[in-house]
Motif scaffolding. Structure first.
Motif, PDB file in Angstrom:
ATOM      1  N   GLU A   1       1.707  16.219  -4.275  1.00  0.00           N
ATOM      2  CA  GLU A   1       1.980  17.438  -4.995  1.00  0.00           C
ATOM      3  C   GLU A   1       2.199  18.413  -3.855  1.00  0.00           C
ATOM      4  O   GLU A   1       3.017  19.293  -4.092  1.00  0.00           O
TER       5      GLU A   1
ATOM      6  N   GLU B   1      13.461  22.415 -13.069  1.00  0.00           N
ATOM      7  CA  GLU B   1      12.638  21.756 -14.097  1.00  0.00           C
ATOM      8  C   GLU B   1      12.186  20.390 -13.871  1.00  0.00           C
ATOM      9  O   GLU B   1      11.112  20.117 -14.202  1.00  0.00           O
TER      10      GLU B   1
ATOM     11  N   CYS C   1       5.706  20.938  -3.653  1.00  0.00           N
ATOM     12  CA  CYS C   1       5.631  22.314  -3.824  1.00  0.00           C
ATOM     13  C   CYS C   1       6.412  23.158  -2.856  1.00  0.00           C
ATOM     14  O   CYS C   1       5.573  23.891  -1.881  1.00  0.00           O
TER      15      CYS C   1
ATOM     16  N   VAL D   1       9.138  20.274 -11.750  1.00  0.00           N
ATOM     17  CA  VAL D   1       8.063  20.876 -12.422  1.00  0.00           C
ATOM     18  C   VAL D   1       7.172  20.041 -13.256  1.00  0.00           C
ATOM     19  O   VAL D   1       6.390  19.856 -13.354  1.00  0.00           O
ATOM     20  N   ARG D   2       8.234  19.170 -13.923  1.00  0.00           N
ATOM     21  CA  ARG D   2       7.739  18.079 -14.782  1.00  0.00           C
ATOM     22  C   ARG D   2       7.073  16.950 -14.031  1.00  0.00           C
ATOM     23  O   ARG D   2       5.901  16.479 -14.510  1.00  0.00           O
ATOM     24  N   ARG D   3       7.748  16.408 -12.815  1.00  0.00           N
ATOM     25  CA  ARG D   3       7.080  15.790 -12.090  1.00  0.00           C
ATOM     26  C   ARG D   3       5.568  16.135 -11.440  1.00  0.00           C
ATOM     27  O   ARG D   3       4.576  15.338 -11.581  1.00  0.00           O
ATOM     28  N   LEU D   4       5.499  17.587 -11.120  1.00  0.00           N
ATOM     29  CA  LEU D   4       4.499  18.078 -10.642  1.00  0.00           C
ATOM     30  C   LEU D   4       3.167  18.087 -11.675  1.00  0.00           C
ATOM     31  O   LEU D   4       2.035  17.770 -11.258  1.00  0.00           O
ATOM     32  N   ALA D   5       3.817  18.148 -12.877  1.00  0.00           N
ATOM     33  CA  ALA D   5       2.613  18.090 -14.098  1.00  0.00           C
ATOM     34  C   ALA D   5       2.066  16.817 -14.386  1.00  0.00           C
ATOM     35  O   ALA D   5       1.139  16.533 -14.286  1.00  0.00           O
ATOM     36  N   ARG D   6       3.039  15.978 -14.079  1.00  0.00           N
ATOM     37  CA  ARG D   6       2.739  14.459 -14.143  1.00  0.00           C
ATOM     38  C   ARG D   6       1.721  13.944 -13.120  1.00  0.00           C
ATOM     39  O   ARG D   6       0.694  13.385 -13.227  1.00  0.00           O
TER      40      ARG D   6
ATOM     41  N   TYR E   1      -3.602  13.265 -10.789  1.00  0.00           N
ATOM     42  CA  TYR E   1      -4.814  13.607  -9.655  1.00  0.00           C
ATOM     43  C   TYR E   1      -5.924  13.941 -10.729  1.00  0.00           C
ATOM     44  O   TYR E   1      -7.337  13.591 -10.231  1.00  0.00           O
TER      45      TYR E   1
ATOM     46  N   ASP F   1      -0.281  16.034 -11.303  1.00  0.00           N
ATOM     47  CA  ASP F   1      -1.500  16.792 -11.569  1.00  0.00           C
ATOM     48  C   ASP F   1      -2.253  16.030 -12.794  1.00  0.00           C
ATOM     49  O   ASP F   1      -3.453  15.897 -12.479  1.00  0.00           O
ATOM     50  N   MET F   2      -1.874  15.417 -13.639  1.00  0.00           N
ATOM     51  CA  MET F   2      -2.456  14.980 -14.687  1.00  0.00           C
ATOM     52  C   MET F   2      -3.331  13.650 -13.993  1.00  0.00           C
ATOM     53  O   MET F   2      -4.401  13.141 -14.085  1.00  0.00           O
TER      54      MET F   2
END
Length: 76
Positions: free
Chosen positions: A25, A36, A29, A39-44, A49, A46-47
């Motif tokens: 992550e 876009e 960053c 950001v989708r990859r970061l959300a995945r 994590y 973070d989930m």
């Protein structure tokens, strides 16, 4: 003794997984990379994590409850 070894190894795997996904992550960053897809990859990430943090917490509690040392060793 087998449950203690299993819980300890699962706890260490959770710690290492937490470090890997947190550093992933941090690497993503960067302001010049933000789009876009990132950001989708970061959300995945973070989930994953969050799930790993929950597994780490649960294995830590399981080691306290069912581990060889028990609660009294950790609290003393």
């Amino acid at each position: 003794m087998t449950i203690e070894a299993f819980l300890a190894s699962l706890h260490i795997v959770a710690i290492l997984t937490l470090v890997v996904f947190l550093s992933s992550e941090a690497a993503l960053c960067r302001s010049e990379w933000m789009n876009e897809a990132v950001v989708r990859r970061l959300a995945r990430l973070d989930m994953i994590y969050g799930i790993t943090a929950l597994v780490l917490l649960l294995t830590g509690i399981a080691r306290i409850v069912w581990g060889a040392k028990g609660l009294t060793w950790y609290v003393s």
